[in-house]
Design a protein around this motif. Structure first.
Motif, PDB file in Angstrom:
ATOM      1  N   ARG A 256      42.047  34.585  12.581  1.00 10.54           N
ATOM      2  CA  ARG A 256      41.281  33.461  12.032  1.00 10.54           C
ATOM      3  C   ARG A 256      40.591  32.723  13.171  1.00 10.54           C
ATOM      4  O   ARG A 256      41.230  32.363  14.169  1.00 10.54           O
ATOM      5  CB  ARG A 256      42.233  32.518  11.283  1.00 10.54           C
ATOM      6  CG  ARG A 256      41.546  31.350  10.571  1.00 10.54           C
ATOM      7  CD  ARG A 256      40.809  31.807   9.307  1.00 10.54           C
ATOM      8  NE  ARG A 256      40.450  30.660   8.478  1.00 10.54           N
ATOM      9  CZ  ARG A 256      41.107  30.284   7.384  1.00 10.54           C
ATOM     10  NH1 ARG A 256      42.182  30.958   6.977  1.00 10.54           N
ATOM     11  NH2 ARG A 256      40.699  29.253   6.678  1.00 10.54           N
ATOM     12  N   ASP A 257      39.303  32.518  13.043  1.00  9.80           N
ATOM     13  CA  ASP A 257      38.511  31.865  14.092  1.00  9.80           C
ATOM     14  C   ASP A 257      38.663  30.354  13.956  1.00  9.80           C
ATOM     15  O   ASP A 257      38.051  29.739  13.085  1.00  9.80           O
ATOM     16  CB  ASP A 257      37.048  32.280  13.969  1.00  9.80           C
ATOM     17  CG  ASP A 257      36.230  31.892  15.188  1.00  9.80           C
ATOM     18  OD1 ASP A 257      36.824  31.429  16.171  1.00  9.80           O
ATOM     19  OD2 ASP A 257      34.999  32.056  15.147  1.00  9.80           O
TER      20      ASP A 257
ATOM     21  N   TYR B 269      37.659  36.297  11.572  1.00 11.97           N
ATOM     22  CA  TYR B 269      37.129  35.920  10.262  1.00 11.97           C
ATOM     23  C   TYR B 269      37.211  34.408  10.146  1.00 11.97           C
ATOM     24  O   TYR B 269      38.126  33.779  10.675  1.00 11.97           O
ATOM     25  CB  TYR B 269      37.885  36.613   9.130  1.00 11.97           C
ATOM     26  CG  TYR B 269      39.356  36.274   9.031  1.00 11.97           C
ATOM     27  CD1 TYR B 269      39.814  35.321   8.123  1.00 11.97           C
ATOM     28  CD2 TYR B 269      40.298  36.900   9.848  1.00 11.97           C
ATOM     29  CE1 TYR B 269      41.163  34.995   8.030  1.00 11.97           C
ATOM     30  CE2 TYR B 269      41.643  36.588   9.753  1.00 11.97           C
ATOM     31  CZ  TYR B 269      42.072  35.642   8.848  1.00 11.97           C
ATOM     32  OH  TYR B 269      43.412  35.323   8.763  1.00 11.97           O
ATOM     33  N   SER B 270      36.243  33.804   9.485  1.00 15.42           N
ATOM     34  CA  SER B 270      36.128  32.347   9.489  1.00 15.42           C
ATOM     35  C   SER B 270      36.944  31.676   8.395  1.00 15.42           C
ATOM     36  O   SER B 270      37.378  30.522   8.541  1.00 15.42           O
ATOM     37  CB  SER B 270      34.657  31.932   9.354  1.00 15.42           C
ATOM     38  OG  SER B 270      34.102  32.493   8.170  1.00 15.42           O
ATOM     39  N   ASP B 271      37.166  32.382   7.283  1.00 16.01           N
ATOM     40  CA  ASP B 271      37.914  31.817   6.167  1.00 16.01           C
ATOM     41  C   ASP B 271      38.352  32.963   5.259  1.00 16.01           C
ATOM     42  O   ASP B 271      38.112  34.143   5.561  1.00 16.01           O
ATOM     43  CB  ASP B 271      37.060  30.795   5.394  1.00 16.01           C
ATOM     44  CG  ASP B 271      35.690  31.334   5.010  1.00 16.01           C
ATOM     45  OD1 ASP B 271      35.545  32.574   4.844  1.00 16.01           O
ATOM     46  OD2 ASP B 271      34.747  30.533   4.889  1.00 16.01           O
ATOM     47  N   LEU B 272      39.002  32.615   4.144  1.00 19.46           N
ATOM     48  CA  LEU B 272      39.491  33.664   3.249  1.00 19.46           C
ATOM     49  C   LEU B 272      38.363  34.540   2.730  1.00 19.46           C
ATOM     50  O   LEU B 272      38.511  35.766   2.637  1.00 19.46           O
ATOM     51  CB  LEU B 272      40.240  33.029   2.072  1.00 19.46           C
ATOM     52  CG  LEU B 272      41.646  32.508   2.374  1.00 19.46           C
ATOM     53  CD1 LEU B 272      42.186  31.750   1.170  1.00 19.46           C
ATOM     54  CD2 LEU B 272      42.565  33.657   2.748  1.00 19.46           C
TER      55      LEU B 272
ATOM     56  N   PRO C 210      46.988  31.101   9.182  1.00 19.56           N
ATOM     57  CA  PRO C 210      46.437  30.073   8.294  1.00 19.56           C
ATOM     58  C   PRO C 210      46.223  30.609   6.879  1.00 19.56           C
ATOM     59  O   PRO C 210      45.727  31.729   6.704  1.00 19.56           O
ATOM     60  CB  PRO C 210      45.098  29.718   8.960  1.00 19.56           C
ATOM     61  CG  PRO C 210      45.313  30.030  10.409  1.00 19.56           C
ATOM     62  CD  PRO C 210      46.203  31.252  10.419  1.00 19.56           C
ATOM     63  N   GLU C 211      46.631  29.814   5.900  1.00 19.50           N
ATOM     64  CA  GLU C 211      46.566  30.218   4.487  1.00 19.50           C
ATOM     65  C   GLU C 211      47.257  31.568   4.286  1.00 19.50           C
ATOM     66  O   GLU C 211      46.774  32.441   3.567  1.00 19.50           O
ATOM     67  CB  GLU C 211      45.123  30.256   4.000  1.00 19.50           C
ATOM     68  CG  GLU C 211      44.433  28.891   4.043  1.00 19.50           C
ATOM     69  CD  GLU C 211      43.032  28.929   3.483  1.00 19.50           C
ATOM     70  OE1 GLU C 211      42.866  28.741   2.260  1.00 19.50           O
ATOM     71  OE2 GLU C 211      42.097  29.159   4.278  1.00 19.50           O
TER      72      GLU C 211
ATOM     73  N   ASP D 229      58.333  24.361   1.396  1.00 15.40           N
ATOM     74  CA  ASP D 229      57.140  24.329   2.249  1.00 15.40           C
ATOM     75  C   ASP D 229      56.635  25.766   2.393  1.00 15.40           C
ATOM     76  O   ASP D 229      57.202  26.563   3.117  1.00 15.40           O
ATOM     77  CB  ASP D 229      57.511  23.740   3.607  1.00 15.40           C
ATOM     78  CG  ASP D 229      56.335  23.685   4.581  1.00 15.40           C
ATOM     79  OD1 ASP D 229      55.270  24.252   4.271  1.00 15.40           O
ATOM     80  OD2 ASP D 229      56.492  23.090   5.658  1.00 15.40           O
ATOM     81  N   PHE D 230      55.563  26.075   1.671  1.00 17.61           N
ATOM     82  CA  PHE D 230      55.043  27.445   1.640  1.00 17.61           C
ATOM     83  C   PHE D 230      53.753  27.545   2.449  1.00 17.61           C
ATOM     84  O   PHE D 230      52.716  28.012   1.976  1.00 17.61           O
ATOM     85  CB  PHE D 230      54.800  27.886   0.191  1.00 17.61           C
ATOM     86  CG  PHE D 230      56.029  27.749  -0.691  1.00 17.61           C
ATOM     87  CD1 PHE D 230      57.309  27.852  -0.160  1.00 17.61           C
ATOM     88  CD2 PHE D 230      55.896  27.497  -2.040  1.00 17.61           C
ATOM     89  CE1 PHE D 230      58.438  27.735  -0.961  1.00 17.61           C
ATOM     90  CE2 PHE D 230      57.016  27.376  -2.853  1.00 17.61           C
ATOM     91  CZ  PHE D 230      58.293  27.491  -2.315  1.00 17.61           C
ATOM     92  N   GLU D 231      53.834  27.123   3.703  1.00 19.21           N
ATOM     93  CA  GLU D 231      52.646  27.053   4.566  1.00 19.21           C
ATOM     94  C   GLU D 231      52.005  28.421   4.770  1.00 19.21           C
ATOM     95  O   GLU D 231      50.784  28.556   4.741  1.00 19.21           O
ATOM     96  CB  GLU D 231      53.025  26.445   5.918  1.00 19.21           C
ATOM     97  CG  GLU D 231      51.867  26.331   6.894  1.00 19.21           C
ATOM     98  CD  GLU D 231      52.293  25.807   8.256  1.00 19.21           C
ATOM     99  OE1 GLU D 231      51.413  25.706   9.132  1.00 19.21           O
ATOM    100  OE2 GLU D 231      53.487  25.504   8.446  1.00 19.21           O
TER     101      GLU D 231
END
Length: 363
Positions: free
Chosen positions: A41-42, A63-66, A89-90, A124-126
């Motif tokens: 993730r960038d 990759y910038s996002d999902l 992330p995500e 907490d499902f980070e």
């Protein structure tokens, strides 16, 4: 084997231990003849602190996002194995995407297992959630011991396997440099590690003003009362780790509270320091004696008094002998080459297990 990895970071070691872990493991995995794509993730905090941009052992892409992951859909679908790391992330959404897209084996690589489980238990499902654990064919864990059975029985992982951290001995060699410090510590600030650091390094420094200490790592609060004989280094890139360790008579290993509770959770710093033939003083937790022999390959301490006694007892020659014994133990079983072989075995076993029901149906 074609492996796709979606990990926290390969490009930047700033403020995380994931990058050095991935670098060592994937370098050796590639040396076994495999082809690797690493998707990261960038994010700005790593983009501005990158110390690897063009690795020769894998393809590194961002990759910038999902939505940006869709560009890599065909690579993920065609891979023999796809591995998602902790703290991505995500990560829950990334995991669902991988499980829906991949045709080969899917794996979750948890570099933070006790922290992950503590987060799950408090809702907490980070980056992982209970419902996607069974969808990974194999759960690769930095923690061994009873935790593996807990992952299988409570969270319904089809296969939980230990894949401890490791070290690249070529990147962490012994160096002959003058000793600058009696005791060093290398690690990012963590609130739950700080009381142990206070007890095992800062208080001994206060009580031994003629000795030299150092703490290297980012994010320490400005209000910490560092003794005058404790040097601070804000960030130490991996290329400087061997010289840092070599300049230390002893180095300290401090374990996060969740990892102490789980046991069998060696940190990458433990193996890196040992590979540099520098003796480690570690806090105590279940399973550490299965990795190193206390007293001859490393030392355990729970109090300031014990650390002070160690520093008063051991001279440089004795410390050097202990460090070389620790390095021998690392070379025998804890190098990145050992872990790459284990990773290959776990992925092939998961592929065989996934294929077995299909073969039975076909027959």
């Amino acid at each position: 084997m074609r492996l796709v990895v979606l990990g926290l970071s390969l490009s930047s070691s700033w403020g995380n231990g994931h990058a050095t872990t991935f670098r060592a493991l994937l370098k050796e995995f590639a040396a076994r003849g495999h082809d690797i794509l690493f998707l990261e993730r960038d994010v700005p905090w790593y983009a501005s602190n990158r110390d690897v941009t063009d690795p020769d052992y894998c393809q590194l892409a961002y990759y910038s996002d999902l939505a940006g992951l869709d560009k890599w859909r065909s690579d993920i679908a065609a891979a023999d194995a796809v591995m998602v790391g902790s703290y991505v992330p995500e990560g829950v959404a990334v995991g669902r995407f991988v499980q829906e897209t991949a045709q080969g084996v899917t794996a979750f690589y948890d570099i933070d297992t006790p922290v992950t489980l503590a987060k799950l238990e408090r809702g907490d499902f980070e980056y992982l959630s209970p419902e996607i654990v069974p969808g990974y064919d194999v759960y690769l864990s930095f923690t061994g011991g009873p935790t593996l059975r807990h992952l299988e029985h409570h969270y319904k992982s089809p296969a939980a396997r230990a894949l401890y951290c490791s070290v690249d001995p070529d990147a962490y060699p012994p160096l002959d440099v003058p000793k600058k410090w009696d005791l060093s510590y290398l690690g990012t600030y963590s609130p739950d590690r700080q009381p142990t650091l206070e007890r095992l390094l800062i208080e001994p420094a206060r009580r031994m003003p003629d000795r030299r200490f150092v703490v290297a790592g980012p994010q320490y609060p400005a209000d910490i009362d560092w003794p005058a004989n404790v040097e601070r280094i804000e960030h130490l890139p991996p290329r400087d780790h061997p010289e840092f360790y070599a300049a230390s008579l002893f180095t300290l290993n401090v374990t996060r509270a969740d990892m102490i509770a789980a046991g069998w959770s060696p940190s990458v710093r433990l193996f890196e320091a040992a590979a540099c033939a520098v003796p480690v003083i570690s806090d105590k937790w279940e399973g550490i004696d299965s990795l190193f022999t206390p007293g001859s390959e490393m030392l355990l301490a729970e109090s300031s008094d014990e650390v002070i006694a160690i520093l008063n007892r051991f001279g440089e020659a004795e410390a050097r002998a202990m460090g070389h014994a620790a390095r021998s133990r690392v070379l025998d079983g804890h190098t990145a080459a050992h872990r790459a072989a284990e990773l290959e075995r776990h992925l092939r076993e998961a592929a065989a297990a996934a294929a077995a029901p299909e073969l039975m149906e076909a027959s």
